[in-house]
Design an enzyme around this catalytic site. Sequence first.
Site, PDB file in Angstrom:
ATOM      1  N   ASP A   1      15.242   7.949  -8.746  1.00  0.00           N
ATOM      2  CA  ASP A   1      16.066   7.422  -7.653  1.00  0.00           C
ATOM      3  C   ASP A   1      17.411   8.133  -7.685  1.00  0.00           C
ATOM      4  O   ASP A   1      17.964   8.346  -8.774  1.00  0.00           O
ATOM      5  CB  ASP A   1      16.290   5.911  -7.852  1.00  0.00           C
TER       6      ASP A   1
ATOM      7  N   HIS B   1      21.871  12.205  -1.040  1.00  0.00           N
ATOM      8  CA  HIS B   1      21.661  10.826  -1.496  1.00  0.00           C
ATOM      9  C   HIS B   1      20.503  10.697  -2.470  1.00  0.00           C
ATOM     10  O   HIS B   1      20.367   9.678  -3.139  1.00  0.00           O
ATOM     11  CB  HIS B   1      21.432   9.910  -0.286  1.00  0.00           C
TER      12      HIS B   1
HETATM   13  P1  ADQ Z   1      17.089   3.849  -0.695  1.00  0.00           P
HETATM   14  O1  ADQ Z   1      15.962   4.631  -1.288  1.00  0.00           O
HETATM   15  O2  ADQ Z   1      16.782   3.153   0.564  1.00  0.00           O
HETATM   16  O3  ADQ Z   1      18.392   4.752  -0.499  1.00  0.00           O
HETATM   17  P2  ADQ Z   1      18.709   1.867  -2.301  1.00  0.00           P
HETATM   18  O4  ADQ Z   1      19.867   2.608  -2.853  1.00  0.00           O
HETATM   19  O5  ADQ Z   1      18.189   0.868  -3.251  1.00  0.00           O
HETATM   20  O6  ADQ Z   1      17.490   2.767  -1.865  1.00  0.00           O
HETATM   21  O7  ADQ Z   1      19.220   1.122  -1.006  1.00  0.00           O
HETATM   22  C1  ADQ Z   1      18.408   0.253  -0.324  1.00  0.00           C
HETATM   23  C2  ADQ Z   1      19.241  -0.723   0.551  1.00  0.00           C
HETATM   24  O8  ADQ Z   1      18.335  -1.406   1.393  1.00  0.00           O
HETATM   25  C3  ADQ Z   1      19.955  -1.763  -0.282  1.00  0.00           C
HETATM   26  O9  ADQ Z   1      21.191  -2.056   0.332  1.00  0.00           O
HETATM   27  C4  ADQ Z   1      19.008  -2.972  -0.238  1.00  0.00           C
HETATM   28  O10 ADQ Z   1      19.658  -4.213  -0.276  1.00  0.00           O
HETATM   29  C5  ADQ Z   1      18.308  -2.798   1.089  1.00  0.00           C
HETATM   30  N1  ADQ Z   1      16.900  -3.238   1.001  1.00  0.00           N
HETATM   31  C6  ADQ Z   1      15.906  -2.638   0.301  1.00  0.00           C
HETATM   32  N2  ADQ Z   1      14.754  -3.316   0.437  1.00  0.00           N
HETATM   33  C7  ADQ Z   1      15.015  -4.366   1.217  1.00  0.00           C
HETATM   34  C8  ADQ Z   1      14.219  -5.444   1.722  1.00  0.00           C
HETATM   35  N3  ADQ Z   1      12.926  -5.573   1.434  1.00  0.00           N
HETATM   36  N4  ADQ Z   1      14.825  -6.346   2.504  1.00  0.00           N
HETATM   37  C9  ADQ Z   1      16.144  -6.218   2.795  1.00  0.00           C
HETATM   38  N5  ADQ Z   1      16.940  -5.223   2.364  1.00  0.00           N
HETATM   39  C10 ADQ Z   1      16.383  -4.309   1.584  1.00  0.00           C
HETATM   40  C11 ADQ Z   1      18.736   6.135  -0.679  1.00  0.00           C
HETATM   41  C12 ADQ Z   1      18.432   6.722  -2.070  1.00  0.00           C
HETATM   42  C13 ADQ Z   1      19.087   5.873  -3.149  1.00  0.00           C
HETATM   43  C14 ADQ Z   1      20.593   5.766  -2.881  1.00  0.00           C
HETATM   44  C15 ADQ Z   1      20.867   5.357  -1.441  1.00  0.00           C
HETATM   45  C16 ADQ Z   1      22.352   5.440  -1.096  1.00  0.00           C
HETATM   46  O11 ADQ Z   1      17.021   6.815  -2.277  1.00  0.00           O
HETATM   47  O12 ADQ Z   1      18.862   6.424  -4.437  1.00  0.00           O
HETATM   48  O13 ADQ Z   1      21.166   4.808  -3.753  1.00  0.00           O
HETATM   49  O14 ADQ Z   1      20.172   6.183  -0.521  1.00  0.00           O
HETATM   50  O15 ADQ Z   1      22.863   6.705  -1.387  1.00  0.00           O
END
Ligand code: ADQ
Length: 483
Positions: A365, A157
Amino acid sequence: MTRLVVVSNRVADPRKTAAGGLAVALADALNTTGGMWFGWSGTIVKDGATGEGELHTQQAGDVTLATVDLSQEDHDGYYLGYSNDVLWPVFHYRLDLARFDAGHIDAYRRVNRLFARKLMGLLKPDDIIWVHDYHLIPLAAELRAMGCNNRIGFFLHIPLPPQTVLAAIPQHEWLVRALFAYDLVGFQSEADLIHFSRYVQAEANATALGNDRFRAYNRTVRAGAFPIGIDVDEFQALTQAKDGMDMYHRMKEEYSRRKLLLGVERLDYSKGLPQRMRSFRTLLQKYPENLNSATLIQIASPSREDMGAYADLLREMESLCGSINGDYGELDWMPIRYMHRNVARKRLPGLYRAARVALVTPLRDGMNLVAKEFIAAQDENDPGVLVLSRFAGAAEQLEHALLVNPYDIDGTAEVIQQALQMPLEERQARHEKLLYRIRRHDVHWWRKSFLDALAGTDSTDQRNQVSLRKPPLNEDVSAVNRG
Ligand code: ADQ
């Protein structure tokens, strides 16, 4: 029908929809085929107490949840230590933050072996196994060593860094060799796939066989880019639901005279938060028409707070936001509203929809799902603008966003100004193309394309032949580098 077995560090109940990105994707996969979800229970058993490694199983509809407890020492070494103090920083190109303590790798291997042992007892011959993320890279090699012949796929991921960065990990050769125990290795982006291809050809003398197949260590592995998506329909329904709409109307009313900018993420050093705050300060300096108008809501949910680098980041953010608000704030306007907490998932889409500009500017990311959620939540008649880091995996698909280099503070400020000024017609045209992209490669496409590719891998290719020697410790680095 073959059963799907998903393995990830944490396990969620697939019947509960509130879980968020990855959990939704995996729940969707498991609910379609029925199956098993295996991982850590979340419980840490005190060192020396009995119960370490205890297996718990629980039925959640058609899905069996199977989880294992960990000892404090194993948890600290495997999760905090090797996964999050070595693999997370290095895979995000942050060699300066990596801590290569010798004890961590032992715990990482112990836990992977423990998971393999517990999982072996639950497997059926036709099961297809799908392993997730950097915590579990050697799992297939451990399973193979125990005689497992099942088809096993792995999805990373987070990004895979270039060869020269990856090679800084003392056990890099051991880790990549372990990937060859899988039948299919999936990455988020073409860039990651290129890094893998270059690494294995340069360091492991691999032969590229065509069709994304590589031969090394007496094994053939298929590797591919499978960019993860979101469930666009589900997210749009969430936007239109009561909580989403309540949030949207509340924000629209509260900020009726302002232009709202939004950042949402975990408080993590990969997300580029201090750089973003500095760009926002530059925007206020260079374009005073934004004073008393542009307001940045920055939501950063607490993450891995027991680790030093995260505590430093928290302090830096508090100090930056405080000084920007102190320098530019008025009695009736604060430029930044910074919140160190989670927003309920059902309210998040309303917040996205109320924002004129989303700032998604990670330094690195794997993909970034916030960018895709923001697009899905927009009103297509009056959509907001996505400012996206070129270093997010999502940038490969979302080139109609305004792409920025987050290290370039002035350049990013210029693009934020462009986003704030963008005419309606251009916003609509960009949004239409972005929405098309996230629909075409949504989470269902991701799951199906990965599992179809895994089902299509050659099942006769010497599954048991990968031999994982003990990982070298830090002092053995030179020996590994000599090959
Ligand atoms: P993350 O680093 O956690 O994931 P991301 O892909 O943006 O990053 O996913 C975060 C999820 O958490 C989103 O669904 C978002 O809505 C939710 N979220 C984040 N901050 C929040 C907050 N303050 N309040 C509520 N909800 C929040 C890892 C990898 C990414 C990759 C994903 C999936 O680092 O690059 O896209 O896995 O593979």
